[in-house]
Motif scaffolding. Structure first.
Motif, PDB file in Angstrom:
ATOM      1  N   ALA A   7      -1.695  -1.765   1.241  1.00 50.25           N
ATOM      2  CA  ALA A   7      -0.551  -2.150   0.400  1.00 50.25           C
ATOM      3  C   ALA A   7       0.715  -2.291   1.245  1.00 50.25           C
ATOM      4  O   ALA A   7       1.460  -3.265   1.102  1.00 50.25           O
ATOM      5  N   ALA A  11       2.789  -5.730   2.012  1.00 53.85           N
ATOM      6  CA  ALA A  11       4.211  -5.780   1.673  1.00 53.85           C
ATOM      7  C   ALA A  11       5.036  -6.234   2.880  1.00 53.85           C
ATOM      8  O   ALA A  11       5.975  -7.050   2.747  1.00 53.85           O
ATOM      9  N   ARG A 103       2.559 -10.415  -1.772  1.00 55.08           N
ATOM     10  CA  ARG A 103       3.106  -9.436  -2.721  1.00 55.08           C
ATOM     11  C   ARG A 103       2.083  -9.070  -3.801  1.00 55.08           C
ATOM     12  O   ARG A 103       1.965  -7.904  -4.190  1.00 55.08           O
ATOM     13  N   GLN A 104       1.360 -10.063  -4.283  1.00 54.96           N
ATOM     14  CA  GLN A 104       0.336  -9.788  -5.296  1.00 54.96           C
ATOM     15  C   GLN A 104      -0.761  -8.886  -4.738  1.00 54.96           C
ATOM     16  O   GLN A 104      -1.218  -7.952  -5.408  1.00 54.96           O
ATOM     17  N   ALA A 107       0.588  -5.322  -4.442  1.00 57.42           N
ATOM     18  CA  ALA A 107       0.668  -4.640  -5.738  1.00 57.42           C
ATOM     19  C   ALA A 107      -0.708  -4.201  -6.215  1.00 57.42           C
ATOM     20  O   ALA A 107      -0.876  -3.079  -6.714  1.00 57.42           O
ATOM     21  N   ARG A 110      -1.952  -1.275  -4.073  1.00 56.62           N
ATOM     22  CA  ARG A 110      -1.202  -0.051  -4.399  1.00 56.62           C
ATOM     23  C   ARG A 110      -1.697   0.548  -5.717  1.00 56.62           C
ATOM     24  O   ARG A 110      -1.876   1.763  -5.838  1.00 56.62           O
ATOM     25  N   GLU A 111      -1.932  -0.301  -6.693  1.00 60.95           N
ATOM     26  CA  GLU A 111      -2.377   0.182  -7.999  1.00 60.95           C
ATOM     27  C   GLU A 111      -3.776   0.796  -7.920  1.00 60.95           C
ATOM     28  O   GLU A 111      -4.036   1.859  -8.493  1.00 60.95           O
TER      29      GLU A 111
END
Length: 333
Positions: A7, A11, A103-104, A107, A110-111
């Motif tokens: 992640a 980023a 970015r997608q 995210a 990270r989730e």
């Protein structure tokens, strides 16, 4: 990239592409923009790669040739998007597309890993606790450590091996084994398959928006989606596409992709709105992956609880069996 640190890496990659696009959009020449990024690199060790790329550009190489010669870390999908942007004069727009895609991915990574953090902690905690009574009885710390490591080392080794192979462009039998192991895991396997389809749809959409043709986009997106079997399938389909068969027709006749993906893709192909359909498919399968991985993260602690309860029950049975056995020996026949 797929792992606990992915992640942050994605980023940083999004920041890099955003800064690059912003510099070019502000009127800074390509070499000047690369020089600024090399002096203030958002990516680790990017400075030396970009410095080499500047030298190649000044010697007459194109941007993609310079980045490849400098060994700048780009996956095939990113390289194709940059090359399409350079050829079409839409480099800024293509850099923005790459930033949005990064970015997608950041995210989603990270989730997923935030959801798995507690179950993984609980699993490690259970391994440490289950071996503790033996240490208390014997006082042998070395035996306790050996028992814990005999469980954790194979688990960590298998997990990192699967992550390593699934996050790279692997095409051998080891890649197929890693993929089969992941797919055989309940919930985790279905989540991984949904994630692969989301990556495939997202890669195709990104390449088409950058101006890459459909037939050129498919092999690149298949290599970047994280599935060796799907990559092999596209290589098998490629001669048929060169003979005039469309990807939509091939997908509908194949069982290697979900019927929903095949039907939606064929519809977008017929209506000329393939980029919109791919965007919806990317979103749908990303949500499906989140749901499956969230379910896996919620069930893993329950599995650990049940395992601990069964172990405690087994210890109780062993204790009372040994106790009654000693009583029988003392009382005699």
């Amino acid at each position: 990239m797929w792992g606990p640190g992915a992640a942050r890496a994605w980023a940083r990659r999004a920041v890099f592409f955003d800064q690059w696009a912003g510099l070019l959009d502000a009127g800074v020449p390509l070499v000047g923009a690369l020089r600024h990024l090399s002096q203030h690199p958002p990516l680790p060790q990017a400075g030396r790669f970009l410095a080499r790329a500047i030298e190649h550009i000044q010697s007459g190489a194109t941007l993609t040739e310079a980045l490849q010669a400098s060994q700048f870390p780009l996956d095939p999908l990113e390289r194709a998007v940059l090359q399409a942007g350079e050829r079409s004069g839409r480099l800024v727009a293509c850099l923005r597309l790459l930033a949005d895609e990064a970015r997608q991915k950041a995210a989603l990574n990270r989730e997923v890993w935030s959801g798995l953090a507690y179950p993984l902690f609980l699993l490690h905690f259970a391994v440490l606790v289950l071996a503790l009574p033996e240490w208390v009885r014997t006082g042998d710390a070395g035996a306790y450590a050996g028992r814990v490591l005999s469980v954790l080392v194979p688990l960590h080794g298998a997990a990192w091996w699967i992550l390593w192979w699934s996050s790279r462009e692997r095409r051998g039998s080891a890649a197929a084994v890693a993929e089969a192991l992941l797919d055989a895991t309940p919930l985790l396997g279905s989540g991984r398959r949904a994630l692969v389809m989301s990556r495939l749809a997202g890669g195709l959409k990104l390449l088409l928006e950058a101006g890459v043709s459909v037939l050129e986009a498919w092999p690149l997106a298949a290599r970047a989606c994280g599935s060796a079997r799907l990559h092999w399938a596209v290589e098998e389909w490629w001669p048929r596409w060169q003979q005039g068969e469309t990807p939509g027709e091939t997908l509908r006749a194949s069982a290697r992709v979900p019927s929903l993906f095949a039907d939606q893709y064929a519809t977008g192909e017929l209506t000329g709105r393939l980029d919109e359909v791919l965007g919806r498919l990317q979103h749908y399968y990303a949500e499906e992956a989140r749901a499956q991985l969230k379910a896996f993260a919620s069930w893993l602690p329950r599995l650990v609880y049940v395992s601990v309860a069964c172990w405690i029950g087994w210890q109780v049975v062993q204790f009372w069996s040994a106790y009654f056995g000693q009583l029988e020996e003392l009382l005699g026949p």
